[in-house]
Write a protein that holds these residues in place. Sequence first.
Motif, PDB file in Angstrom:
ATOM      1  N   LEU A  92       0.826  -1.210   0.000  1.00 45.16           N
ATOM      2  CA  LEU A  92       0.000   0.000   0.000  1.00 45.16           C
ATOM      3  C   LEU A  92       0.862   1.263   0.000  1.00 45.16           C
ATOM      4  CD1 LEU A  92      -2.778  -1.102   2.514  1.00 45.16           C
ATOM      5  CD2 LEU A  92      -2.970  -0.874   0.027  1.00 45.16           C
ATOM      6  N   ALA A  93       1.953   1.234   0.748  1.00 39.76           N
ATOM      7  CA  ALA A  93       2.833   2.408   0.798  1.00 39.76           C
ATOM      8  C   ALA A  93       3.498   2.657  -0.553  1.00 39.76           C
ATOM      9  CB  ALA A  93       3.888   2.218   1.882  1.00 39.76           C
ATOM     10  N   ILE A  94       3.902   1.593  -1.226  1.00 41.23           N
ATOM     11  CA  ILE A  94       4.537   1.747  -2.541  1.00 41.23           C
ATOM     12  C   ILE A  94       3.541   2.331  -3.537  1.00 41.23           C
ATOM     13  CG2 ILE A  94       5.480   0.447  -4.494  1.00 41.23           C
ATOM     14  CD1 ILE A  94       6.734  -1.446  -2.306  1.00 41.23           C
ATOM     15  N   CYS A  95       2.315   1.827  -3.497  1.00 39.30           N
ATOM     16  CA  CYS A  95       1.289   2.348  -4.405  1.00 39.30           C
ATOM     17  C   CYS A  95       0.947   3.803  -4.079  1.00 39.30           C
ATOM     18  CB  CYS A  95       0.036   1.481  -4.332  1.00 39.30           C
ATOM     19  SG  CYS A  95       0.274  -0.169  -5.021  1.00 39.30           S
ATOM     20  N   THR A  96       0.832   4.109  -2.800  1.00 39.91           N
ATOM     21  CA  THR A  96       0.527   5.488  -2.399  1.00 39.91           C
ATOM     22  C   THR A  96       1.658   6.425  -2.799  1.00 39.91           C
ATOM     23  OG1 THR A  96      -0.749   4.641  -0.532  1.00 39.91           O
ATOM     24  CG2 THR A  96      -0.137   6.955  -0.462  1.00 39.91           C
ATOM     25  N   ALA A  97       2.893   5.981  -2.599  1.00 43.44           N
ATOM     26  CA  ALA A  97       4.040   6.804  -2.993  1.00 43.44           C
ATOM     27  C   ALA A  97       4.028   7.052  -4.495  1.00 43.44           C
ATOM     28  CB  ALA A  97       5.339   6.125  -2.579  1.00 43.44           C
ATOM     29  N   GLY A  98       3.680   6.022  -5.262  1.00 37.90           N
ATOM     30  CA  GLY A  98       3.604   6.193  -6.710  1.00 37.90           C
ATOM     31  C   GLY A  98       2.516   7.171  -7.109  1.00 37.90           C
ATOM     32  N   LEU A  99       1.373   7.079  -6.451  1.00 40.00           N
ATOM     33  CA  LEU A  99       0.269   7.995  -6.765  1.00 40.00           C
ATOM     34  C   LEU A  99       0.590   9.427  -6.366  1.00 40.00           C
ATOM     35  CD1 LEU A  99      -2.753   5.778  -5.693  1.00 40.00           C
ATOM     36  CD2 LEU A  99      -2.239   6.561  -8.006  1.00 40.00           C
ATOM     37  N   CYS A 100       1.319   9.582  -5.266  1.00 41.17           N
ATOM     38  CA  CYS A 100       1.660  10.928  -4.789  1.00 41.17           C
ATOM     39  C   CYS A 100       2.911  11.488  -5.461  1.00 41.17           C
ATOM     40  CB  CYS A 100       1.871  10.905  -3.273  1.00 41.17           C
ATOM     41  SG  CYS A 100       0.375  10.563  -2.343  1.00 41.17           S
ATOM     42  N   GLY A 101       3.582  10.662  -6.240  1.00 42.01           N
ATOM     43  CA  GLY A 101       4.795  11.128  -6.914  1.00 42.01           C
ATOM     44  C   GLY A 101       5.990  11.249  -5.990  1.00 42.01           C
ATOM     45  N   ASN A 102       5.980  10.527  -4.881  1.00 42.95           N
ATOM     46  CA  ASN A 102       7.095  10.567  -3.937  1.00 42.95           C
ATOM     47  C   ASN A 102       8.080   9.457  -4.306  1.00 42.95           C
ATOM     48  OD1 ASN A 102       8.824  10.463  -1.721  1.00 42.95           O
ATOM     49  ND2 ASN A 102       7.223  11.102  -0.296  1.00 42.95           N
ATOM     50  N   ASP A 103       9.014   9.793  -5.188  1.00 45.59           N
ATOM     51  CA  ASP A 103       9.957   8.795  -5.696  1.00 45.59           C
ATOM     52  C   ASP A 103      10.888   8.271  -4.611  1.00 45.59           C
ATOM     53  OD1 ASP A 103       8.794   9.267  -8.116  1.00 45.59           O
ATOM     54  OD2 ASP A 103      10.420  10.519  -8.894  1.00 45.59           O
ATOM     55  N   VAL A 104      11.260   9.132  -3.675  1.00 48.02           N
ATOM     56  CA  VAL A 104      12.178   8.720  -2.606  1.00 48.02           C
ATOM     57  C   VAL A 104      11.522   7.660  -1.730  1.00 48.02           C
ATOM     58  CG1 VAL A 104      13.435   9.505  -0.567  1.00 48.02           C
ATOM     59  CG2 VAL A 104      13.387  10.934  -2.620  1.00 48.02           C
ATOM     60  N   ALA A 105      10.282   7.906  -1.333  1.00 42.76           N
ATOM     61  CA  ALA A 105       9.574   6.942  -0.483  1.00 42.76           C
ATOM     62  C   ALA A 105       9.351   5.636  -1.231  1.00 42.76           C
ATOM     63  CB  ALA A 105       8.239   7.527  -0.029  1.00 42.76           C
TER      64      ALA A 105
END
Length: 200
Positions: A92-105
């Motif tokens: 879920l965190a990887i998908c959320t990071a992808g949706l939010c554009g947070n490449d570092v996370a």
Amino acid sequence: GDAPAGKSAAAPRAAHSVKFVRTEDTGLKDEYVTPMFDVTWGPALAAFSTCMESGNGTVGPSLAAIASDEEMEAASGNAAEAAEVCLNGFQLAICTAGLCGNDVARSAFVRALENFSLLGTGRLMEYRHVRCVQTLLRLGRDDGELLGDSWEHVFRALSEVARLRALFELMARNDRAAAAAAERRRKRLEEKAEKERRAA
């Protein structure tokens, strides 16, 4: 038993098939989701990582010496459940990071997941490590559009799995050849013994 009224028996199965898809931005992502995720992803990664490291399925000898079989089984079950919760959190965190554009996370979570798989380390893999590999590959299959640069970790895992499979097939082929050679040798020895018996 029967499913409660208003709920179908397929409801739990449907919950696992939820997919992240890109939709038209409503503004809520930038206003609420992204700032919250930016603040929480670091502690979440630390919590998931600590849980994955401490949820060791192989119980140490010190605990084995004092724990009953039931306690050992409960500890193993708890470790497996904790690992599943963590893997769900990773996904879920990887998908959320992808949706939010947070490449570092996203990169940090995917790299941690790859590290927990133990692929390429030569160390003995436990069930939780195999589940990490499965989660990584499932991310590539189901949510690949959200991975961005993190695809390299999925490809590396896939490559390592393919290498292990090829190694297994080679070993299995060698084992079959060795077994066939041993069988031929046994037959030759039996034939030789039979000839010697007849000659005597």
